[in-house]
Design a protein around this motif. Structure first.
Motif, PDB file in Angstrom:
ATOM      1  N   ALA A  24      34.561 -24.578 -31.300  1.00 18.17           N
ATOM      2  CA  ALA A  24      35.235 -24.807 -32.579  1.00 18.17           C
ATOM      3  C   ALA A  24      36.753 -24.783 -32.439  1.00 18.17           C
ATOM      4  CB  ALA A  24      34.785 -23.756 -33.591  1.00 18.17           C
ATOM      5  N   LEU A  25      37.267 -24.042 -31.452  1.00 24.61           N
ATOM      6  CA  LEU A  25      38.715 -23.893 -31.319  1.00 24.61           C
ATOM      7  C   LEU A  25      39.355 -25.037 -30.530  1.00 24.61           C
ATOM      8  CD1 LEU A  25      38.897 -20.047 -30.560  1.00 24.61           C
ATOM      9  CD2 LEU A  25      39.593 -21.186 -32.674  1.00 24.61           C
ATOM     10  N   THR A  26      38.629 -25.621 -29.600  1.00 18.19           N
ATOM     11  CA  THR A  26      39.231 -26.657 -28.741  1.00 18.19           C
ATOM     12  C   THR A  26      39.660 -27.896 -29.510  1.00 18.19           C
ATOM     13  OG1 THR A  26      36.975 -27.398 -28.246  1.00 18.19           O
ATOM     14  CG2 THR A  26      38.031 -25.933 -26.643  1.00 18.19           C
ATOM     15  N   SER A  27      39.016 -28.186 -30.632  1.00 13.56           N
ATOM     16  CA  SER A  27      39.337 -29.393 -31.397  1.00 13.56           C
ATOM     17  C   SER A  27      40.556 -29.209 -32.304  1.00 13.56           C
ATOM     18  CB  SER A  27      38.127 -29.805 -32.243  1.00 13.56           C
ATOM     19  OG  SER A  27      37.776 -28.765 -33.141  1.00 13.56           O
ATOM     20  N   LEU A  28      41.124 -28.005 -32.340  1.00 11.51           N
ATOM     21  CA  LEU A  28      42.248 -27.724 -33.232  1.00 11.51           C
ATOM     22  C   LEU A  28      43.573 -27.843 -32.496  1.00 11.51           C
ATOM     23  CD1 LEU A  28      40.835 -24.566 -35.084  1.00 11.51           C
ATOM     24  CD2 LEU A  28      40.775 -26.932 -35.878  1.00 11.51           C
ATOM     25  N   ALA A  29      44.614 -28.101 -33.260  1.00 11.18           N
ATOM     26  CA  ALA A  29      45.963 -28.112 -32.699  1.00 11.18           C
ATOM     27  C   ALA A  29      46.373 -26.694 -32.325  1.00 11.18           C
ATOM     28  CB  ALA A  29      46.942 -28.708 -33.701  1.00 11.18           C
ATOM     29  N   THR A  30      47.472 -26.581 -31.575  1.00 12.34           N
ATOM     30  CA  THR A  30      47.873 -25.272 -31.052  1.00 12.34           C
ATOM     31  C   THR A  30      48.094 -24.250 -32.154  1.00 12.34           C
ATOM     32  OG1 THR A  30      48.936 -26.380 -29.182  1.00 12.34           O
ATOM     33  CG2 THR A  30      49.545 -24.081 -29.605  1.00 12.34           C
ATOM     34  N   ASP A  31      48.893 -24.620 -33.192  1.00 14.90           N
ATOM     35  CA  ASP A  31      49.189 -23.688 -34.274  1.00 14.90           C
ATOM     36  C   ASP A  31      47.922 -23.342 -35.057  1.00 14.90           C
ATOM     37  OD1 ASP A  31      51.792 -23.741 -33.495  1.00 14.90           O
ATOM     38  OD2 ASP A  31      52.414 -25.202 -35.027  1.00 14.90           O
ATOM     39  N   GLU A  32      47.131 -24.361 -35.334  1.00 14.23           N
ATOM     40  CA  GLU A  32      45.898 -24.124 -36.074  1.00 14.23           C
ATOM     41  C   GLU A  32      44.929 -23.264 -35.258  1.00 14.23           C
ATOM     42  OE1 GLU A  32      44.498 -28.030 -36.873  1.00 14.23           O
ATOM     43  OE2 GLU A  32      45.707 -28.262 -38.707  1.00 14.23           O
ATOM     44  N   ARG A  33      44.913 -23.498 -33.942  1.00  9.51           N
ATOM     45  CA  ARG A  33      44.020 -22.730 -33.081  1.00  9.51           C
ATOM     46  C   ARG A  33      44.403 -21.250 -33.104  1.00  9.51           C
ATOM     47  NH1 ARG A  33      45.213 -24.623 -28.268  1.00  9.51           N
ATOM     48  NH2 ARG A  33      43.948 -26.517 -28.582  1.00  9.51           N
ATOM     49  N   ALA A  34      45.697 -20.959 -33.057  1.00  7.86           N
ATOM     50  CA  ALA A  34      46.160 -19.564 -33.058  1.00  7.86           C
ATOM     51  C   ALA A  34      45.802 -18.872 -34.377  1.00  7.86           C
ATOM     52  CB  ALA A  34      47.665 -19.509 -32.824  1.00  7.86           C
ATOM     53  N   ALA A  35      45.996 -19.593 -35.496  1.00 12.99           N
ATOM     54  CA  ALA A  35      45.669 -19.009 -36.796  1.00 12.99           C
ATOM     55  C   ALA A  35      44.165 -18.796 -36.942  1.00 12.99           C
ATOM     56  CB  ALA A  35      46.188 -19.909 -37.913  1.00 12.99           C
ATOM     57  N   ALA A  36      43.389 -19.780 -36.483  1.00 11.46           N
ATOM     58  CA  ALA A  36      41.934 -19.660 -36.582  1.00 11.46           C
ATOM     59  C   ALA A  36      41.419 -18.525 -35.700  1.00 11.46           C
ATOM     60  CB  ALA A  36      41.275 -20.974 -36.194  1.00 11.46           C
ATOM     61  N   LEU A  37      42.000 -18.401 -34.487  1.00 15.46           N
ATOM     62  CA  LEU A  37      41.576 -17.333 -33.584  1.00 15.46           C
ATOM     63  C   LEU A  37      41.895 -15.964 -34.170  1.00 15.46           C
ATOM     64  CD1 LEU A  37      40.453 -16.407 -30.885  1.00 15.46           C
ATOM     65  CD2 LEU A  37      42.752 -16.666 -29.908  1.00 15.46           C
ATOM     66  N   LYS A  38      43.050 -15.846 -34.816  1.00 13.25           N
ATOM     67  CA  LYS A  38      43.414 -14.573 -35.435  1.00 13.25           C
ATOM     68  C   LYS A  38      42.417 -14.193 -36.521  1.00 13.25           C
ATOM     69  CE  LYS A  38      47.238 -12.212 -37.746  1.00 13.25           C
ATOM     70  NZ  LYS A  38      48.627 -12.345 -38.268  1.00 13.25           N
ATOM     71  N   THR A  39      42.025 -15.165 -37.338  1.00 14.62           N
ATOM     72  CA  THR A  39      41.043 -14.899 -38.394  1.00 14.62           C
ATOM     73  C   THR A  39      39.692 -14.512 -37.805  1.00 14.62           C
ATOM     74  OG1 THR A  39      42.151 -16.483 -39.850  1.00 14.62           O
ATOM     75  CG2 THR A  39      39.900 -15.882 -40.409  1.00 14.62           C
ATOM     76  N   LEU A  40      39.296 -15.239 -36.766  1.00 15.31           N
ATOM     77  CA  LEU A  40      38.009 -14.934 -36.120  1.00 15.31           C
ATOM     78  C   LEU A  40      38.012 -13.546 -35.500  1.00 15.31           C
ATOM     79  CD1 LEU A  40      37.285 -18.374 -34.395  1.00 15.31           C
ATOM     80  CD2 LEU A  40      35.992 -17.347 -36.287  1.00 15.31           C
ATOM     81  N   VAL A  41      39.120 -13.161 -34.901  1.00 18.83           N
ATOM     82  CA  VAL A  41      39.216 -11.835 -34.278  1.00 18.83           C
ATOM     83  C   VAL A  41      39.137 -10.747 -35.340  1.00 18.83           C
ATOM     84  CG1 VAL A  41      40.782 -10.268 -33.057  1.00 18.83           C
ATOM     85  CG2 VAL A  41      40.444 -12.587 -32.218  1.00 18.83           C
TER      86      VAL A  41
END
Length: 459
Positions: free
Chosen positions: A254-271
């Motif tokens: 799910a994270l690989t398809s996101l842009a860098t900034d979006e990936r960081a925000a999404a990862l923070k929420t997931l964590v």
């Protein structure tokens, strides 16, 4: 063969239904909510096991469950919190002298009463000696408690605890409850069933009142917050590299398809979400271990000669007494063991909450609801008590959101500003009382022995 009437297959069916309900909550609400439910269900099941030992095994009608649960909660404070050195310096010596005076004085009064024998004025002398012990203990207690409570009352104002891991408090909570049960049982177990119920209810209220008002011991109504945990804190997990890497690997697609900034925000929420679930899973593992151990011990006891003896006493005290059984001693034993189970659960509940709040202990939650669990699940059946703990707590919690949804559907055609609509939606929280009553009535009507009744023809 009808699976509902098959005593062998019924437990598998009802627990499968219970698991499906919890999974449904996880998929429709959140897995965090589902795991919180599971943790409280496990604690409730342990409480129900303790009450089932008393009622299902021996027919003892204990309505003081709340008091033993509160003692377990107090144990969590006294074991896990750090000692307050200033409070010990201010009043520790005086409080120790007060306890010594009380214990020594009570021993003196007991010996005096025995030695006085049948001489005149025995009751008067005993009363005057007890009165003297009371005033002697208060002579040390009053200034000591005032000095302790005056030490930074906004933050402490109590002696604190031993600073040990909070898991030890689960055992200590059981010991506290067992000790209180022994003292109570020595006085009340000779009473008739209805008098026993009244006595235990009154004593439970006294225990809770003491915990509310003795600030030097557990801060009373000021509450004790921020208790240590047996597992990690969410914030620590969110800052741990191994945990972040684990969450990232589990959600890599799910994270690989996101842009860098979006990936960081999404990862923070997931964590953040995963840290809460991980902590709840840690609690569930610990609680489930305790439940399995207690259930195994209860099953071994129930199917042992001792278990057959206590059930024989329950079914016919007169015949058991005629065969030389010490009825009161066995009742006291059962009362202590069952109360210890409730004390363990009380300490576990305070551990899960992370705080001790004496004002929240009330008979509806900590006595009536536990009795409903035992009755609905099946008194005399340990597996039934566990089922009752899961089912009744699930219904108690989920009845409110279900009631809100139901009232919203019923009033969907009304004017949004309607007073009736506002009143009905606002009263949805009380649906849990109606639903709980309906569950109890249905079980009593169609399966009077509970969903998993006690088996006849014990092995």
């Amino acid at each position: 063969m009808n699976i509902l009437t098959n005593s062998t297959l019924r437990p598998y069916l009802v627990f499968a239904i219970m698991a499906a309900l919890l999974i449904f909550v996880g998929t429709t609400q959140s897995w965090g909510v589902a795991l919180t439910l599971i943790n409280m269900c496990i604690i409730s099941a342990i409480m129900a096991l303790g009450v089932n030992i008393q009622w299902g095994y021996a027919g003892l009608f204990n309505v003081g469950i709340m008091g033993f649960c509160a003692l377990g909660g107090a144990a969590a404070v006294l074991v896990s919190t750090q000692p307050v050195d200033e409070a010990w310096s201010a009043g520790g010596t005086g409080m120790g002298l007060a306890v010594l005076a009380l214990v020594g004085g009570c021993s003196f009064v007991f010996i005096l009463n025995k030695l006085w024998g049948k001489r005149p004025l025995r009751k008067s002398v005993t009363f005057l000696a007890a009165l003297g012990v009371y005033f002697l203990a208060r002579h040390f207690y009053d200034p000591a408690s005032a000095a302790i409570e005056a030490v930074d009352p906004a933050k402490t104002g109590y002696l604190g605890g031993m600073g040990l891991p909070i898991v030890f408090s689960w055992l200590v909570g059981g010991l506290f409850a067992a000790g209180a049960a022994w003292l109570i049982g020595k006085v009340t177990l000779g009473l008739r069933t209805d008098y026993l119920a009244i006595a235990t209810l009154g004593i439970a209220e006294i225990i809770v009142a003491l915990l509310k008002n003795e600030d030097w011991l557990t801060r009373g109504a000021k509450n004790v917050t921020g208790l240590p945990r047996p597992g990690p804190f969410e914030i620590d997990l969110q800052q741990s590299g191994w945990f972040i890497d684990l969450v990232q690997s589990l959600n890599s697609s799910a994270l690989t398809s996101l842009a860098t900034d979006e990936r960081a925000a999404a990862l923070k929420t997931l964590v953040m979400d995963a840290s809460g679930i991980f902590v709840k899973l840690c609690y569930a593992g610990l609680f489930l271990t305790v439940l399995v151990i207690l259930f195994t011990l209860c099953q071994l006891a129930l199917n042992s000669p001792w278990g057959r003896m206590v059930r024989a006493i329950r079914d016919n005290e007169t015949a058991s007494a005629a065969m030389g059984k010490d009825i009161k001693a066995r009742h006291l034993q059962i009362f202590v063991i069952g109360s210890a189970g409730v004390g363990v659960a009380g300490a576990m509940m305070t551990t899960l909450d992370g705080q001790f709040t004496p004002g929240t202990y009330n008979p509806l939650r900590y006595t009536f609801l536990i009795w409903v669990m035992v009755i609905v699940g099946g008194s005399g059946n340990n597996l039934g008590s566990i089922l009752g703990g899961f089912l009744v707590w699930f219904v108690w919690i989920e009845a409110e959101p279900l009631g809100t949804w139901l009232m919203s559907m019923v009033t969907s055609g009304m004017d949004p500003s309607s007073d009736l609509r506002t009143h009905l939606i606002g009263s949805a929280q009380y649906m849990r009382l109606m639903v709980m009553g309906a569950v109890l009535l249905l079980v009593m009507r169609f399966t009077p022995g509970g969903i998993l009744p006690e088996k006849s023809g014990h092995n």
